[in-house]
Design a protein around this motif. Structure first.
Motif, PDB file in Angstrom:
ATOM      1  N   LEU A 113       0.885  -1.254  -0.251  1.00  0.00           N
ATOM      2  CA  LEU A 113       0.209   0.148  -0.178  1.00  0.00           C
ATOM      3  C   LEU A 113       1.281   1.238  -0.128  1.00  0.00           C
ATOM      4  CD1 LEU A 113      -2.664  -1.527   2.460  1.00  0.00           C
ATOM      5  CD2 LEU A 113      -2.977  -0.330  -0.309  1.00  0.00           C
ATOM      6  N   ALA A 114       1.544   1.573   0.936  1.00  0.00           N
ATOM      7  CA  ALA A 114       2.678   2.297   0.834  1.00  0.00           C
ATOM      8  C   ALA A 114       3.969   2.373  -0.478  1.00  0.00           C
ATOM      9  CB  ALA A 114       3.916   2.125   1.717  1.00  0.00           C
ATOM     10  N   LEU A 115       3.641   1.350  -1.648  1.00  0.00           N
ATOM     11  CA  LEU A 115       4.363   1.905  -2.876  1.00  0.00           C
ATOM     12  C   LEU A 115       3.549   2.305  -3.534  1.00  0.00           C
ATOM     13  CD1 LEU A 115       6.879  -1.920  -2.816  1.00  0.00           C
ATOM     14  CD2 LEU A 115       7.508   0.647  -2.924  1.00  0.00           C
ATOM     15  N   LEU A 116       2.165   1.807  -3.401  1.00  0.00           N
ATOM     16  CA  LEU A 116       1.386   2.182  -4.083  1.00  0.00           C
ATOM     17  C   LEU A 116       0.831   3.734  -4.187  1.00  0.00           C
ATOM     18  CD1 LEU A 116      -0.452  -0.968  -4.787  1.00  0.00           C
ATOM     19  CD2 LEU A 116       0.108  -0.031  -6.238  1.00  0.00           C
ATOM     20  N   GLU A 117       0.692   3.578  -2.998  1.00  0.00           N
ATOM     21  CA  GLU A 117       0.368   5.722  -2.475  1.00  0.00           C
ATOM     22  C   GLU A 117       2.000   6.692  -3.120  1.00  0.00           C
ATOM     23  OE1 GLU A 117      -0.738   8.582   1.649  1.00  0.00           O
ATOM     24  OE2 GLU A 117       0.516   6.063   1.500  1.00  0.00           O
ATOM     25  N   ASP A 118       2.767   6.444  -2.585  1.00  0.00           N
ATOM     26  CA  ASP A 118       4.066   6.739  -4.134  1.00  0.00           C
ATOM     27  C   ASP A 118       3.758   6.576  -5.008  1.00  0.00           C
ATOM     28  OD1 ASP A 118       5.126   7.442  -0.868  1.00  0.00           O
ATOM     29  OD2 ASP A 118       6.608   5.770  -1.195  1.00  0.00           O
ATOM     30  N   ARG A 119       3.101   5.690  -5.774  1.00  0.00           N
ATOM     31  CA  ARG A 119       3.213   5.893  -7.053  1.00  0.00           C
ATOM     32  C   ARG A 119       1.840   6.713  -7.524  1.00  0.00           C
ATOM     33  NH1 ARG A 119       4.691   2.271 -11.300  1.00  0.00           N
ATOM     34  NH2 ARG A 119       2.917   3.105 -13.544  1.00  0.00           N
ATOM     35  N   TYR A 120       0.604   6.593  -7.238  1.00  0.00           N
ATOM     36  CA  TYR A 120      -0.276   7.150  -7.712  1.00  0.00           C
ATOM     37  C   TYR A 120      -0.369   8.525  -6.613  1.00  0.00           C
ATOM     38  CZ  TYR A 120      -0.726   2.921 -10.506  1.00  0.00           C
ATOM     39  OH  TYR A 120      -0.711   1.681 -11.382  1.00  0.00           O
ATOM     40  N   ASP A 136      -9.131   7.986  -8.762  1.00  0.00           N
ATOM     41  CA  ASP A 136      -8.612   8.524 -10.199  1.00  0.00           C
ATOM     42  C   ASP A 136      -7.732   7.927 -10.491  1.00  0.00           C
ATOM     43  OD1 ASP A 136     -10.408  10.148  -9.881  1.00  0.00           O
ATOM     44  OD2 ASP A 136      -9.396  11.800  -8.764  1.00  0.00           O
ATOM     45  N   VAL A 137      -7.469   6.510 -11.260  1.00  0.00           N
ATOM     46  CA  VAL A 137      -6.334   5.675 -11.269  1.00  0.00           C
ATOM     47  C   VAL A 137      -6.798   5.070 -12.360  1.00  0.00           C
ATOM     48  CG1 VAL A 137      -5.131   5.460  -8.827  1.00  0.00           C
ATOM     49  CG2 VAL A 137      -6.666   3.772  -9.815  1.00  0.00           C
ATOM     50  N   ASP A 138      -5.638   4.895 -13.220  1.00  0.00           N
ATOM     51  CA  ASP A 138      -6.155   3.615 -14.129  1.00  0.00           C
ATOM     52  C   ASP A 138      -6.313   2.210 -14.114  1.00  0.00           C
ATOM     53  OD1 ASP A 138      -5.382   1.948 -16.569  1.00  0.00           O
ATOM     54  OD2 ASP A 138      -4.454   3.671 -17.715  1.00  0.00           O
ATOM     55  N   PHE A 139      -7.142   1.686 -13.816  1.00  0.00           N
ATOM     56  CA  PHE A 139      -7.743   0.969 -13.198  1.00  0.00           C
ATOM     57  C   PHE A 139      -6.715  -0.522 -13.733  1.00  0.00           C
ATOM     58  CE2 PHE A 139      -9.226  -3.582 -12.028  1.00  0.00           C
ATOM     59  CZ  PHE A 139      -9.220  -3.803 -10.933  1.00  0.00           C
ATOM     60  N   ILE A 140      -6.603  -0.759 -15.397  1.00  0.00           N
ATOM     61  CA  ILE A 140      -5.626  -1.187 -15.648  1.00  0.00           C
ATOM     62  C   ILE A 140      -4.268  -1.240 -15.221  1.00  0.00           C
ATOM     63  CG2 ILE A 140      -4.910  -2.896 -16.968  1.00  0.00           C
ATOM     64  CD1 ILE A 140      -7.500  -3.298 -16.904  1.00  0.00           C
ATOM     65  N   ASP A 141      -4.141  -0.551 -14.815  1.00  0.00           N
ATOM     66  CA  ASP A 141      -2.435   0.180 -15.157  1.00  0.00           C
ATOM     67  C   ASP A 141      -2.334  -0.453 -13.113  1.00  0.00           C
ATOM     68  OD1 ASP A 141       0.534   1.549 -15.510  1.00  0.00           O
ATOM     69  OD2 ASP A 141      -0.195   2.828 -13.827  1.00  0.00           O
ATOM     70  N   PHE A 142      -3.378  -0.067 -12.748  1.00  0.00           N
ATOM     71  CA  PHE A 142      -3.046  -0.198 -11.383  1.00  0.00           C
ATOM     72  C   PHE A 142      -3.091  -1.665 -11.098  1.00  0.00           C
ATOM     73  CE2 PHE A 142      -4.907  -1.200  -6.620  1.00  0.00           C
ATOM     74  CZ  PHE A 142      -3.781   0.639  -6.197  1.00  0.00           C
ATOM     75  N   PHE A 143      -3.768  -2.792 -11.699  1.00  0.00           N
ATOM     76  CA  PHE A 143      -3.773  -3.743 -11.739  1.00  0.00           C
ATOM     77  C   PHE A 143      -1.944  -4.685 -11.417  1.00  0.00           C
ATOM     78  CE2 PHE A 143      -4.600  -7.087 -14.805  1.00  0.00           C
ATOM     79  CZ  PHE A 143      -4.090  -8.366 -13.608  1.00  0.00           C
ATOM     80  N   GLN A 144      -2.074  -3.629 -13.523  1.00  0.00           N
ATOM     81  CA  GLN A 144      -0.691  -4.382 -12.907  1.00  0.00           C
ATOM     82  C   GLN A 144       0.722  -3.910 -12.137  1.00  0.00           C
ATOM     83  OE1 GLN A 144      -1.158  -2.582 -16.758  1.00  0.00           O
ATOM     84  NE2 GLN A 144      -0.213  -4.601 -17.805  1.00  0.00           N
ATOM     85  N   THR A 145       0.700  -2.927 -12.326  1.00  0.00           N
ATOM     86  CA  THR A 145       1.504  -2.152 -10.831  1.00  0.00           C
ATOM     87  C   THR A 145       1.856  -2.882  -9.681  1.00  0.00           C
ATOM     88  OG1 THR A 145       1.565   0.101 -12.277  1.00  0.00           O
ATOM     89  CG2 THR A 145       2.402  -0.287 -10.323  1.00  0.00           C
ATOM     90  N   LEU A 146       0.294  -3.290  -9.681  1.00  0.00           N
ATOM     91  CA  LEU A 146      -0.008  -4.014  -7.727  1.00  0.00           C
ATOM     92  C   LEU A 146       0.870  -5.549  -8.436  1.00  0.00           C
ATOM     93  CD1 LEU A 146      -1.291  -4.796  -5.282  1.00  0.00           C
ATOM     94  CD2 LEU A 146      -3.180  -5.116  -6.703  1.00  0.00           C
ATOM     95  N   HIS A 147       0.391  -5.936  -9.271  1.00  0.00           N
ATOM     96  CA  HIS A 147       0.961  -7.858  -9.772  1.00  0.00           C
ATOM     97  C   HIS A 147       2.763  -7.785  -9.357  1.00  0.00           C
ATOM     98  CE1 HIS A 147       2.470 -11.493 -11.897  1.00  0.00           C
ATOM     99  NE2 HIS A 147       2.456 -11.474 -11.191  1.00  0.00           N
TER     100      HIS A 147
END
Length: 186
Positions: free
Chosen positions: A95-102, A126-137
């Protein structure tokens, strides 16, 4: 969303204790229906994403009483033997990594806070969901793969195209293979 209980048949390990140990762990990981890091979505808001963790069955996380459009897009399978504290640490790090990116252009986070308590939530807007999915993985795969079950994608010729974190997709998604191809690591 629910993972059906899978029973994996034993294989011949030829009395090799190392092979036996690896096989037992793999079998327990594959048969487990508990321990997931999941990605939630909103059917009417393609810019919403929620990352969460459950040690139990996914069905309890498949809905929101406050949002009937909420569903689990996918869930990544955790190893069967991880403690809750290990999984919470992984979730917190991701979650911290994602918070820093988005973030918005002014630098503020797209991760939201709860209205009344002001504590940080697991929700991003306000995120691009597919990009978020790929980044999470990618973040799970690169930084925490030891805590998750890995799978390989069959190339159809007896080999593999690559690997990915084993994941279960919502039954509302028709082409799971399409999304797995998005996250395959070579």
């Amino acid at each position: 969303m629910r993972k059906d209980k899978t029973i994996i048949e034993d294989i011949e390990t030829f009395d090799d204790y190392k092979m036996e140990s690896v096989w037992e762990r793999t079998k327990l990981d594959m048969e487990s229906t508990e321990g997931w890091l999941y990605l939630g979505a909103d059917a009417n808001n393609l810019t919403f994403a929620k990352v969460g963790l459950t040690m139990g069955d996914l069905s309890s996380r498949s809905y929101s009483s406050g949002n009937p459009n909420y569903y689990l897009f996918c869930a990544f399978k955790c190893r069967h033997d991880l403690s809750i504290s290990e999984l919470k640490s992984v979730e917190s790090d991701i979650l911290a990594l994602l918070e820093d990116r988005y973030r918005y252009s002014d630098g503020t986070t797209k991760r939201k806070r709860f209205h009344e308590s002001k504590s940080i939530s697991e929700c991003f807007y306000d995120v691009d969901f597919i990009d978020f999915f790929q980044t999470l993985h990618y973040e799970i795969y690169e930084n925490h793969r030891r805590c998750f079950v890995l799978s390989c994608m069959d190339d159809g010729f007896g080999g593999t195209d690559g690997e990915f974190i084993d994941c279960l997709f919502s039954s509302t998604i028709n082409d799971h293979h399409f999304y797995r191809k998005m996250i395959i690591q070579y």
